[in-house]
Structure formats: structure tokens, C-alpha cells
Design an enzyme around this catalytic site. Structure first.
Site: not given
Ligand code: NDP
Ligand code: 2IT
Length: 450
Positions: A125, A165
Site C-alpha cells: 500500500k 484507493d
């Protein structure tokens, strides 16, 4: 002290300033003890100690210029958490709340989510504390170019493949991709969620929301239920929420809410997805604009609600779909859902339910679709995008959607079968965690001590 308690205590001490990361670690590790007791090889190989520690973290300065010529500095990060199953894979989040602890929680969850997809991808991430709200297109472009300039040495189509995201959608991926291409002279699938004009996959935009509803459909079927004429509530108003609403409509349900950080819309006639897309994807406006376009809908500002409460969860529903952000369902919210007869909570966002809320779902035996299983449709179609890029083919929307449908069914079956195997058939959180952990841990052992 059990193996899991020892490692949790260690994480609590060493990562004391990262509360959401500690929460994510506990949520996984606390479900693993019976499995670890039955399989001492994991402790012997120090798997928990290794799996909670990212393989690599990069943090970099991102300097950029506003339209007025002001100089700005943000922090950029990439957490390359685990590559046992494949190249690092996971989204980028641009939101002022982003810090290392948040990205570690998201990266940690991503390891197990990606394992559940069955598609040979590792977990990562990244993101920045950059706030895209109110920024012009040109400012977003310059920020993305500055961000990619710093990220480029660490990614690659066989190394680490970022995606979107919160705050990173098609527009941002386009600018990031353009920068990557110009810096490397390579036209390759290094990001997913790309525009269809340069290697994007059909159905990637819809994948997380659609996949979440497919997961819920599988849960409902296990109790002989379906979506026909059922009132559902959805939080968030971004990519995941929009396509969650769309699929709910397609399956005969009625989604009646969406929300953003400033308020909630209740639309008794069902959320009009075309209007919502106009407001969020075209105008990049707030939800007050939705109510202007649909005067029958009602708007409740978030400020009308007490701290720790969220207006959406007071609306009676058959099934609830949290699709905004972490910890958006408190224990009090969960009590309200249960008191109003909610039978299913299926998580589109990452870790939207607090530990108190999860405990209430499980105690009350409602259907609970945990994020790492229920929202895995997005990353799964990202992997299908990588596959199409690698072979230079384009699949139809129907083909990608068919594969997504099968992937979500397989994930449900894996979680349900494992939950049953370990004696708690309703606990898909435990089933998903054990099933994913087993795969990652076995791959780590087979690859030696790193
Ligand atoms: P978007 O940026 O498209 O939308 C996010 C939505 O959530 C917005 O409505 C935003 O409101 C709201 N939101 C964000 N942060 C907060 C906050 N702190 N408090 C209240 N509301 C907030 O993001 P996505 O739809 O892509 O992501 C939503 C969730 O789904 C996230 O948890 C993400 O990690 C998860 N997810 C996303 C995937 C994807 O493919 N995109 C895949 C799997 C999971 P506002 O505009 O006011 O900020
Ligand atoms: O949380 C997630 O799974 C995502 N944001 C999507 C990641 C991806 O690589 O598509």
C-alpha cells in the site's frame, strides 16, 4: 502466554504510535491461535514475527507547485509488505489523514486479501497526506508527476504494481502512468485502474462495488435469502459506494443512502446512480448537490450527529454496506443496526467496523462479510488487468465480470469452508484469515528465512 498474544504485545510496544495498524494486526492474529496450536511449524519458523514486519518501507518528499506558484511539500510512502505469493500489489491513498500507521494497516490487510483472490499477488500500500479536495486538475497533475518521480525506482510490472484507493481514481492513475512512462521510456502495465485507452480493463471501475455485492449474494444464499425488494444502506459516495449501489439495483434491492465526510443522503425512492455519478464523477461536488438534483432526497449534515455515530447506520435496513473508510461503524452504530433488524453487514471499505461492532455481529449471528474477503473484487480485477496487459489482449466487460463473479464465489467458499473446518461456521473473518494466512505462511517457509 500464547504465541499470538506474545507477538501482539510486541507489536503494541514497538508500534505504539500506530493504533490502526495494531487494530488490524489484532483482528488477524486473534483469530489464528487454534490453527497455530495445531500447526507448531509456524511458530518454529517465526512466521508471525516476520509477517507483521513489512519487507520494505520507502518514504519520500513530494515537492510541487500550486496554480498560484506557492511551493508545497507532502510526504509520500510505499509499504511493500509481503511478496511471498507474487509482486507487491495494492492501492495508493491520497488523503490528509494518511500516515505510516494507516498505510501499514492497509498493506497488512492487503497481504491476506490478495492471497484470498488466489491470483498470485503480494501485498502493498502507499500514498500521501496530500489533500486533493479543492485542487485544480493542473495541481493534481503536478502532484502526481512529483509523486511518481520519487516512486519510480521502487516499482515495476514484475516488482510492485500500484492502483487507486481513497482520493486516487482514474484521473490520478492517468497522470501517474503518464509520468512513469516518460521517466522510464516503458509502456507497460505498472499501474492498474488505467483508462481503457491505454491498457485499462473493462469492469475495473465497477469491480470493488460489484464484487462486494456478489460476496453478499453468496452469504445470503447460504441462508436461503436474496436481494429482491430488500432495503439496503450504503456509506461513502466514491468509487466503491457508487458501484455497490448500481449492483444492488440490478439485483432487485433498493439502496437508500450514500454519504461523504460532510453528510448523508437518504433517498426513499432508491439512490439514483446516474445522478450520483454526475455529482461525484463529473462535477466532483458534495452530496448537497445530489439533493439539489433530486429534491425528494433528504440531506443530514454530519455535524448533526454525535461523535462516534454515523447517520447512515440509524436508517433501518436488511443489509448494510460500509464503503467509505476505516472505523466508520462504532459499537453504538452496530447496536443501532441490530436494533433495526439488519441481517447482513458486508464491507466494501477496508476495516470499516470497529472491534466492538464485529463482536456484536458475531454474537448476534448476523451475516458478516469481512473486508479482506468482501472487497477483494477490486484488486482481483486489477490482476486481470495485469494479465491482459502482459498478453496484450482486451477482454469484454462480460468476460471480466464473469471472472469477477467466479472469484468472489471462490473467496466466499474458501472462507466458509475454513470457518467450518475450525468449528465456527458463521465466522467468515476467522475463515478468511486462516485460509489466507496458511497460504502466505507456507509460501514464506518454502522460500527460506528472509
Ligand atoms: P473514493 O475516494 O472514491 O471515495 C471515498 C468516499 O469515502 C468518499 O465519499 C469520502 O468522502 C468518504 N470518506 C473518505 N474518508 C472519509 C473519512 N475519513 N470520513 C468520512 N468519509 C470519508 O474512495 P474509494 O471508494 O475507492 O474507497 C472507499 C473505501 O474502499 C476505502 O476504505 C478503500 O480503502 C476501500 N477499497 C477501495 C478499493 C478500490 O478499488 N477503489 C478496493 C478495495 C477497498 P469525502 O469526499 O467527503 O472525503
Ligand atoms: O484496497 C484495495 O484492495 C485497493 N485499493 C485496490 C488495490 C488494487 O491493487 O487494485
Amino acid at each position: 502466554m500464547s504465541y499470538t498474544s506474545r507477538v501482539i504485545a510486541d507489536v503494541e510496544q514497538r508500534c505504539a504510535s500506530e493504533p490502526v495498524f495494531i487494530q488490524a494486526c489484532k483482528e488477524v492474529l486473534e483469530t489464528l491461535q487454534p490453527f497455530l496450536d495445531a500447526n507448531p511449524k509456524y511458530e518454529a519458523n517465526a512466521i508471525l514475527e516476520r509477517i507483521v514486519e513489512p519487507e520494505r518501507i520507502v518514504q519520500f518528499r513530494v515537492s510541487w507547485t500550486t496554480d498560484k506558484g506557492e511551493l508545497k511539500v507532502n510526504r509520500g510512502y510505499r509499504v511493500q509488505y509481503n511478496s511471498a505469493l507474487g509482486p507487491y500489489k495494492g492501492g495508493l491513498r491520497f488523503h490528509p489523514s494518511v500516515n505510516l500507521g494507516i498505510l501499514k494497516f492497509l498493506g497488512f490487510e492487503q497481504i491476506f486479501k490478495n492471497a484470498l483472490s488466489g491470483l498470485s499477488i503480494g501485498g502493498a500500500k502507499g500514498g500521501s497526506d496530500f489533500d486533493p479536495k479543492g485542487r485544480s486538475d493542473a495541481e493534481i497533475m503536478r502532484f502526481c508527476q512529483a509523486f511518481m518521480t520519487k516512486l519510480v525506482p521502487f516499482i515495476g510490472m514484475r516488482t510492485d504494481v500500484p492502483a487507486g484507493d481513497i482520493g486516487v481514481g482514474g484521473r490520478e492513475i492517468g497522470y501517474l502512468y503518464g509520468a512513469y512512462k516518460h521517466l522510464t521510456n516503458r509502456y507497460e502495465g505498472v499501474l492498474t485502474g488505467k483508462n481503457l485507452l491505454f491498457g485499462g480493463s473493462l469492469a475495473r471501475t465497477e469491480a470493488t462495488g460489484y464484487g462486494c455485492v456478489y460476496f453478499a449474494e453468496n452469504m445470503l444464499a447460504s441462508r436461503g435469502l436474496d436481494f429482491k425488494d430488500k432495503v439496503c444502506t450504503v456509506s461513502g459516495a466514491g468509487n466503491v459506494a457508487i458501484y455497490c449501489c448500481e449492483k444492488l439495483h440490478q439485483l432487485g434491492a433498493k439502496p437508500v443512502t450514500v454519504s461523504d465526510s460532510t453528510g448523508m443522503v437518504y433517498d426513499a425512492d432508491g439512490i439514483d446512480v446516474a445522478v450520483l455519478r454526475q455529482v461525484k464523477e463529473v462535477e466532483h461536488a458534495r452530496l448537497t448537490r445530489y439533493v439539489e438534483l433530486r429534491p425528494s432526497a433528504k440531506y443530514t449534515p454530519a455535524t448533526d450527529y454525535a461523535a462516534g455515530r454515523h447517520a447512515v447506520w440509524d436508517v433501518p435496513c436488511f443489509a448494510a454496506f460500509p464503503c467509505a473508510t476505516q472505523n466508520e461503524i462504532s459499537g453504538e452504530d452496530a447496536k443501532a443496526l441490530l436494533a433495526n433488524g439488519c441481517q447482513c453487514v458486508c464491507e466494501g471499505a477496508n476495516m470499516p467496523s470497529t472491534p466492538e461492532a464485529i463482536a456484536l455481529y458475531l454474537e448476534n449471528g448476523i451475516l458478516y462479510g469481512p473486508a479482506k474477503a468482501a472487497n477483494a473484487g477490486g484488486v482481483s480485477v486489477s490482476q486481470l488487468e495485469m494479465a491482459q496487459n502482459a498478453s496484450m489482449v482486451h477482454w469484454t466487460f462480460e468476460e471480466v465480470d464473469r471472472q469477477l463473479h467466479n472469484i468472489m464465489k471462490n473467496i466466499y467458499t474458501r472462507a466458509a469452508t475454513t470457518a467450518k473446518e475450525f468449528g465456527d461456521p458463521n465466522n467468515l473473518l476467522m475463515g478468511a484469515n486462516v485460509s489466507a494466512f496458511r497460504e502466505v505462511a507456507d509460501a514464506m517457509i518454502a522460500q527460506g528465512m528472509y
